[in-house]
Design an enzyme around this catalytic site. Sequence first.
Site, mmCIF file in Angstrom:
data_model
loop_
_atom_site.group_PDB
_atom_site.id
_atom_site.type_symbol
_atom_site.label_atom_id
_atom_site.label_comp_id
_atom_site.label_asym_id
_atom_site.label_seq_id
_atom_site.Cartn_x
_atom_site.Cartn_y
_atom_site.Cartn_z
ATOM 1 N N ARG A 45 0.849 -1.185 0.000
ATOM 2 C CA ARG A 45 0.000 0.000 0.000
ATOM 3 C C ARG A 45 0.884 1.234 0.000
ATOM 4 O O ARG A 45 1.888 1.307 0.698
ATOM 5 C CB ARG A 45 -0.921 0.024 1.230
ATOM 6 C CG ARG A 45 -2.104 -0.925 1.146
ATOM 7 C CD ARG A 45 -3.132 -0.442 0.125
ATOM 8 N NE ARG A 45 -4.353 -1.231 0.163
ATOM 9 C CZ ARG A 45 -4.607 -2.275 -0.604
ATOM 10 N NH1 ARG A 45 -3.682 -2.683 -1.472
ATOM 11 N NH2 ARG A 45 -5.769 -2.908 -0.524
ATOM 12 N N HIS A 50 -0.721 -0.365 -10.114
ATOM 13 C CA HIS A 50 -1.357 -1.303 -9.179
ATOM 14 C C HIS A 50 -1.672 -2.627 -9.881
ATOM 15 O O HIS A 50 -2.815 -3.084 -9.937
ATOM 16 C CB HIS A 50 -2.634 -0.701 -8.595
ATOM 17 C CG HIS A 50 -2.993 -1.282 -7.255
ATOM 18 N ND1 HIS A 50 -3.481 -0.522 -6.214
ATOM 19 C CD2 HIS A 50 -2.936 -2.552 -6.777
ATOM 20 C CE1 HIS A 50 -3.724 -1.292 -5.160
ATOM 21 N NE2 HIS A 50 -3.396 -2.524 -5.489
ATOM 22 N N GLU A 99 -3.366 7.193 -5.050
ATOM 23 C CA GLU A 99 -3.744 6.613 -6.339
ATOM 24 C C GLU A 99 -5.257 6.711 -6.578
ATOM 25 O O GLU A 99 -6.045 6.652 -5.629
ATOM 26 C CB GLU A 99 -3.268 5.162 -6.448
ATOM 27 C CG GLU A 99 -3.870 4.169 -5.486
ATOM 28 C CD GLU A 99 -3.308 2.769 -5.723
ATOM 29 O OE1 GLU A 99 -4.091 1.921 -6.172
ATOM 30 O OE2 GLU A 99 -2.112 2.517 -5.464
#
Length: 334
Positions: A246, A296, A275
């Site tokens: 993360r 991601h 993000e």
Amino acid sequence: MMSLKRKPLVVVTRRLPDVVETRMRELFDARLNHEDTPLTGAALAQALQEADVLVPTVTDEIDASLLAQAGPNLRLIANFGNGVDHIDVGVALQRGITVTNTPGVLTEDTADMTMALILSVARRVTEGARIIPEDAWSGGWSPTWMLGRRITGKRLGIVGMGRIGQALARRAKAFGLSIHYHNRRRVGARIESELEATYWESLDQMLARVDIVSVNCPHTPATYHLLSARRLKLLKPEAVVVNTARGEVIDETALARLIEVGDIAGAGLDVFEQEPAVSPRLVKLAKAGKVVLLPHMGSATHESRVDMGEKVIINIKTFLDGHRPPDRILPSML
């Protein structure tokens, strides 16, 4: 638990693999998101008001104010994903709403991507991959051009030795890396022996001694900016940082600044603090070949997404049948 004669209304916030959506339609009154765009706050609030089960993803911020608007029928949030930091689990549990996730099924794929980022940063893979398409290879091979760094014999420091951390360690060991780790709890002696892993109770001490740092811990209040500006300054100038967990675990601003001035060699990031927005400083560093940025993609395989969907379905079915879902999130996990 629920006892419903009608098919329960299951609201899915994002597009899922066809096989998963088809099975959901067979089992439930599934409301799908065919446009695959994130729900607005208002649409998400409406979903919580109407649903018996909500199936969100990491792009859905389900905080206390949103949960306060949940309807009386909502009893399960079956998250499509491993991390639940986008859900206020404590408030959900207080309101009698069970929360589940999909652990385990994305372990190998995320570990693969972490290893890929380590190699990409150390060997300048993405930088090199741009050269031929951009017609910038006019000089041909040279003994001193595009030099990266060997990873064999280097020390890898893993922050978070859970499923993904251990899967990464197995891969890294095969590449000749020396495995070091910091974890909330020390892993068992058998695992340490298998991985030939060195445990560091002090994260600071480990960071000062390793060549590569990989973040593989969840984002919780305790891990927010775990790699703070102070800790990042402990790294060697030739060290690189990789994050597939993360974005919030690393102080991105400090990381970018230290790379800009040469106090850290580079980074490979698959996740970001804000993000899908990405810091312009990181983008500039990527264009300069100092960092590798991915959107991601850590668990983005066909197999992983289908497995995640199947876990969601199992959690929903088990819950609706009056049993404890296998992937229930407990307060002790937070």
